[in-house]
Write a protein that holds these residues in place. Structure first.
Motif, PDB file in Angstrom:
ATOM      1  N   LEU C 151       0.756  -1.226   0.035  1.00 11.44           N
ATOM      2  CA  LEU C 151       0.122   0.000  -0.048  1.00 11.44           C
ATOM      3  C   LEU C 151       1.028   1.232   0.061  1.00 11.44           C
ATOM      4  O   LEU C 151       0.667   2.210  -0.652  1.00 11.44           O
ATOM      5  CB  LEU C 151      -0.953   0.036   1.151  1.00 11.44           C
ATOM      6  N   ALA C 152       1.960   1.204   0.650  1.00 14.80           N
ATOM      7  CA  ALA C 152       2.723   2.302   1.043  1.00 14.80           C
ATOM      8  C   ALA C 152       3.449   2.542  -0.465  1.00 14.80           C
ATOM      9  O   ALA C 152       3.422   3.784  -0.808  1.00 14.80           O
ATOM     10  CB  ALA C 152       3.864   2.286   2.022  1.00 14.80           C
ATOM     11  N   GLN C 154       2.188   1.920  -3.379  1.00 15.28           N
ATOM     12  CA  GLN C 154       1.137   2.399  -4.256  1.00 15.28           C
ATOM     13  C   GLN C 154       0.938   3.903  -4.024  1.00 15.28           C
ATOM     14  O   GLN C 154       0.756   4.613  -4.759  1.00 15.28           O
ATOM     15  CB  GLN C 154      -0.117   1.611  -4.155  1.00 15.28           C
ATOM     16  N   MET C 155       0.886   4.229  -2.601  1.00 16.89           N
ATOM     17  CA  MET C 155       0.810   5.653  -2.328  1.00 16.89           C
ATOM     18  C   MET C 155       1.806   6.396  -2.869  1.00 16.89           C
ATOM     19  O   MET C 155       1.586   7.484  -3.490  1.00 16.89           O
ATOM     20  CB  MET C 155       0.774   5.794  -0.810  1.00 16.89           C
ATOM     21  N   PHE C 157       3.939   5.849  -5.527  1.00 16.63           N
ATOM     22  CA  PHE C 157       4.032   5.663  -6.736  1.00 16.63           C
ATOM     23  C   PHE C 157       2.883   6.519  -7.396  1.00 16.63           C
ATOM     24  O   PHE C 157       3.079   7.293  -8.473  1.00 16.63           O
ATOM     25  CB  PHE C 157       4.133   4.305  -7.534  1.00 16.63           C
ATOM     26  N   GLY C 158       1.734   6.257  -6.787  1.00 15.67           N
ATOM     27  CA  GLY C 158       0.536   6.935  -7.328  1.00 15.67           C
ATOM     28  C   GLY C 158       0.537   8.458  -7.217  1.00 15.67           C
ATOM     29  O   GLY C 158      -0.177   9.025  -8.049  1.00 15.67           O
ATOM     30  N   THR C 159       1.071   8.835  -6.124  1.00 15.56           N
ATOM     31  CA  THR C 159       0.926  10.333  -5.752  1.00 15.56           C
ATOM     32  C   THR C 159       2.012  11.064  -6.884  1.00 15.56           C
ATOM     33  O   THR C 159       1.635  11.985  -7.320  1.00 15.56           O
ATOM     34  CB  THR C 159       1.488  10.542  -4.348  1.00 15.56           C
ATOM     35  N   GLU C 162       0.409  10.413 -10.464  1.00 16.88           N
ATOM     36  CA  GLU C 162      -0.589  11.665 -10.553  1.00 16.88           C
ATOM     37  C   GLU C 162      -0.227  13.024 -10.690  1.00 16.88           C
ATOM     38  O   GLU C 162      -0.953  13.670 -11.371  1.00 16.88           O
ATOM     39  CB  GLU C 162      -1.557  11.396  -9.341  1.00 16.88           C
ATOM     40  N   THR C 163       0.689  13.503  -9.922  1.00 15.94           N
ATOM     41  CA  THR C 163       1.297  14.854  -9.879  1.00 15.94           C
ATOM     42  C   THR C 163       2.060  14.966 -11.290  1.00 15.94           C
ATOM     43  O   THR C 163       1.568  16.208 -11.858  1.00 15.94           O
ATOM     44  CB  THR C 163       2.435  14.901  -8.857  1.00 15.94           C
TER      45      THR C 163
ATOM     46  N   GLN D 154      -4.154  14.998  -4.961  1.00 14.30           N
ATOM     47  CA  GLN D 154      -3.503  14.149  -5.978  1.00 14.30           C
ATOM     48  C   GLN D 154      -2.933  12.921  -5.145  1.00 14.30           C
ATOM     49  O   GLN D 154      -3.027  11.765  -5.691  1.00 14.30           O
ATOM     50  CB  GLN D 154      -2.144  14.747  -6.618  1.00 14.30           C
ATOM     51  N   MET D 155      -2.369  13.044  -4.026  1.00 14.42           N
ATOM     52  CA  MET D 155      -2.160  11.814  -3.190  1.00 14.42           C
ATOM     53  C   MET D 155      -3.602  10.847  -2.903  1.00 14.42           C
ATOM     54  O   MET D 155      -3.355   9.875  -3.215  1.00 14.42           O
ATOM     55  CB  MET D 155      -1.523  12.183  -1.664  1.00 14.42           C
ATOM     56  N   GLY D 158      -4.769   9.554  -6.442  1.00 16.93           N
ATOM     57  CA  GLY D 158      -3.656   8.684  -6.797  1.00 16.93           C
ATOM     58  C   GLY D 158      -3.509   7.420  -6.244  1.00 16.93           C
ATOM     59  O   GLY D 158      -3.376   6.489  -6.951  1.00 16.93           O
ATOM     60  N   THR D 159      -3.527   7.582  -4.836  1.00 17.35           N
ATOM     61  CA  THR D 159      -3.529   6.426  -4.068  1.00 17.35           C
ATOM     62  C   THR D 159      -4.628   5.184  -4.295  1.00 17.35           C
ATOM     63  O   THR D 159      -4.515   4.097  -4.773  1.00 17.35           O
ATOM     64  CB  THR D 159      -3.412   6.538  -2.644  1.00 17.35           C
ATOM     65  N   GLU D 162      -4.456   3.971  -8.043  1.00 17.62           N
ATOM     66  CA  GLU D 162      -3.560   3.068  -8.256  1.00 17.62           C
ATOM     67  C   GLU D 162      -3.938   1.725  -7.403  1.00 17.62           C
ATOM     68  O   GLU D 162      -3.594   0.542  -8.147  1.00 17.62           O
ATOM     69  CB  GLU D 162      -2.074   3.742  -7.439  1.00 17.62           C
ATOM     70  N   LEU D 186      -3.319   5.795   5.931  1.00 12.79           N
ATOM     71  CA  LEU D 186      -2.086   6.305   5.200  1.00 12.79           C
ATOM     72  C   LEU D 186      -2.615   7.768   4.858  1.00 12.79           C
ATOM     73  O   LEU D 186      -1.654   8.603   5.003  1.00 12.79           O
ATOM     74  CB  LEU D 186      -1.972   5.397   4.012  1.00 12.79           C
TER      75      LEU D 186
END
Lengths: 198, 198, 198, 198
Positions: C151-152, C154-155, C157-159, C162-163, D154-155, D158-159, D162, D186
């Motif tokens: 999960l961490a 994904q947070m 990379f996702g953040t 997305e940015t 975005q966080m 995005g999270t 993802e 998170l």
DNA sequence: CATGAATGAGCTTTCATTCAT
DNA sequence: AATGAATGAAAGCTCATTCAT
């Protein structure tokens, strides 16, 4: 495919003309479509792909061929007469349709092995018809009893085919149907022809 | 081209193998070059273009064919004997070189009309040899005097050719040279064979 | 393929520009070739097909990415510092190559599922690098011990992703690397950051 | 377009199924029409073109999404609770409609830049809802006062995004809604969550 | 003589959209 | 309103041939 729709035969006939006039490899789908008076995409509503056009073409024409000959030999008494009818009809039908003759004798033979195997499959109907005549000739004592059916069939088909190809290659300069009788004479001689016992 | 250089025949033999194993359309110049162990560009030092390889191939092989048969029939007395020799040699030579048989009976026929016309040109030497035998047969009274030479030639070549093709297509499963005698019988029957008057 | 030849990278760089400027579906092979200053056929001396260009493109660029980040974080003591370096480098590298950013954030995502799976394969190297940082953070007591690594990751990379996407979609109007610090703050907070015990 | 006619939704639902089952590029208009049980031409009575189907699809589904979440968070007191509700509902709704999840997470992202810009337009409603929660969290002193709203959004998005993508890609093998609580933890950590002052 | 990297023309098939019925 | 047959533009890839080395 939708074989009863008029466009099906329209495209097949266009393919015969396009291939005869441009050669196998120069008869692009777009040329066939133009000749048929339809859009390129329309071809694919009636045929799976280009190969399918060619197989269907051969099937339709060969079917017509076999039917036509079957009818004509139905009334004949002897195997020799039937064979004459077959040779005559074969030569006449092709001499009447130059385009088709060019396609079957020259162009379609340029196709790849796959397509040729499928074409051979279709041809089998015709060869079987020859086999039946030979068998009848043997049974009726017209042909020599030791005749090898497969070889006799190869002689008959090979001779006719070679003659038609030669006619096409010589730009149809001689009278093809006129050769039916002498060819027939050669063939029944080859089969050890004797007058049937009355 | 430089026909006496060793690479000339090397490339032709490579072409026979490449075409037999890959099929006409899959035998790219680069494959022939690789099979011959030379670079692509080297091909063009010995041949004008790809078509030239194929014509040369046919010329070389057909020349060997004709020479070979000429030699063998030289000693024979009668036309019938000569014809038997021809059929036998034709079937034997091809049955001994599977690759060549595949190439001449199946693959080379996929070439375009132009190339096939040129191949037919080369074939004429062979057909003329057949014509001479037929003529001799008529003159020596072995064959019927009314025999049409062209038709007889087409029967002879058509029958042999059809038989070899059938053998190749059936993956060479039967003994091809063994068919020489029965085929010969069919053919001389077709020619109206009679025992020469002693 | 011949990856050490100069044309290999030349074509990949041309693909980045062609795709960024024309869009994924409008970047035909011929356009890439023209951009690279080579013939269409030359592309196929270096790449199996069009898809292979895209996978190779992603591999090369991502490889450069990972190497670059690995180097930069090598000297850092704490996981938090390493994460900052990663975010900073990620944002800086993409902000320095507009074309590449457009391709990775927008265009390459239009590829089909197959290609995307292969791209994900390549991406794994990057994600593993993130995982190692998280793990180190947990072990060094910087991050909360109950942190779910997947999960961490994904947070994180996702953040970032997305940015960057948002930056690309807004036509790169804001200063992307400047966001590294605040994003980093968000992320370590998310991971339950605490000052490492001295 | 005629959005209140039953066929409108019928076609949209058919598009979701057709795209999920065949993939974006294999979901031709004719397949969507067949799935909807209408003729190809009928599609164009309800939608301007194919792109219009996809935008409308996204609008309808996203509208339902936002409505649903708005309702659920209406009763919640704190921003943290609202965020939990949002994460939970987001994950639950998508985990309950596999087809829709595949379409939004994987297939629709293969569309071209134009379409994606339009989809982003629709997405804004959802992002605004997130922004309102963040703002409320800051105002109510739950989140850190220096929080950058755009980055926090975005966080958060995005999270979640993802995570859902990862769930879809792993063929929905794990319990997606169960991740709501840890993800939420998170995220509020990331936002510098502190217990609201009583 | 020999090489082989580079060239670039050429073609089948798909599919969104239209329109006569 | 609904149909579905017909349309036609558009693109990835192959391979015979060349030519600088």
């Amino acid at each position: 495919m939708k074989k009863n729709k008029p466009k099906y035969m329209q495209i097949i006939d266009a393919a015969v003309v396009a291939i005869a006039e441009n050669g196998y490899h120069q008869a692009q789908v777009s040329k066939i479509a133009r000749q048929a008076g339809v859009a390129d995409g329309t071809i694919y509503l009636y045929f799976k792909n280009k190969e399918d056009i060619l197989i269907s073409l051969f099937q339709e024409k060969m079917g017509y061929f076999v039917e036509n000959i079957e009818e004509k030999i139905a009334g004949k008494e002897t195997a020799a007469e039937k064979l004459l009818m077959l040779v005559e009809t074969h030569l006449t039908l092709l001499s009447e349709d130059r385009h088709l003759a060019i396609v079957t004798q020259l162009e379609l033979r340029q196709s790849n092995k796959d397509l040729r195997l499928k074409i051979n499959e279709v041809l089998k109907g015709y060869l079987t018809m020859i086999d039946r005549i030979i068998l009848e000739g043997i049974e009726k004592n017209e042909f020599i009893s030791t005749l090898d059916i497969r070889l006799a069939r190869q002689m008959i088909f090979g001779t006719i085919d070679e003659t038609v190809t030669s006619w096409v290659m010589n730009e149809q300069k001689f009278d093809l149907p006129a050769l039916a009788k002498p060819i027939h004479q050669l063939l029944i001689n080859g089969c050890g022809y004797r007058q049937p016992v009355m």
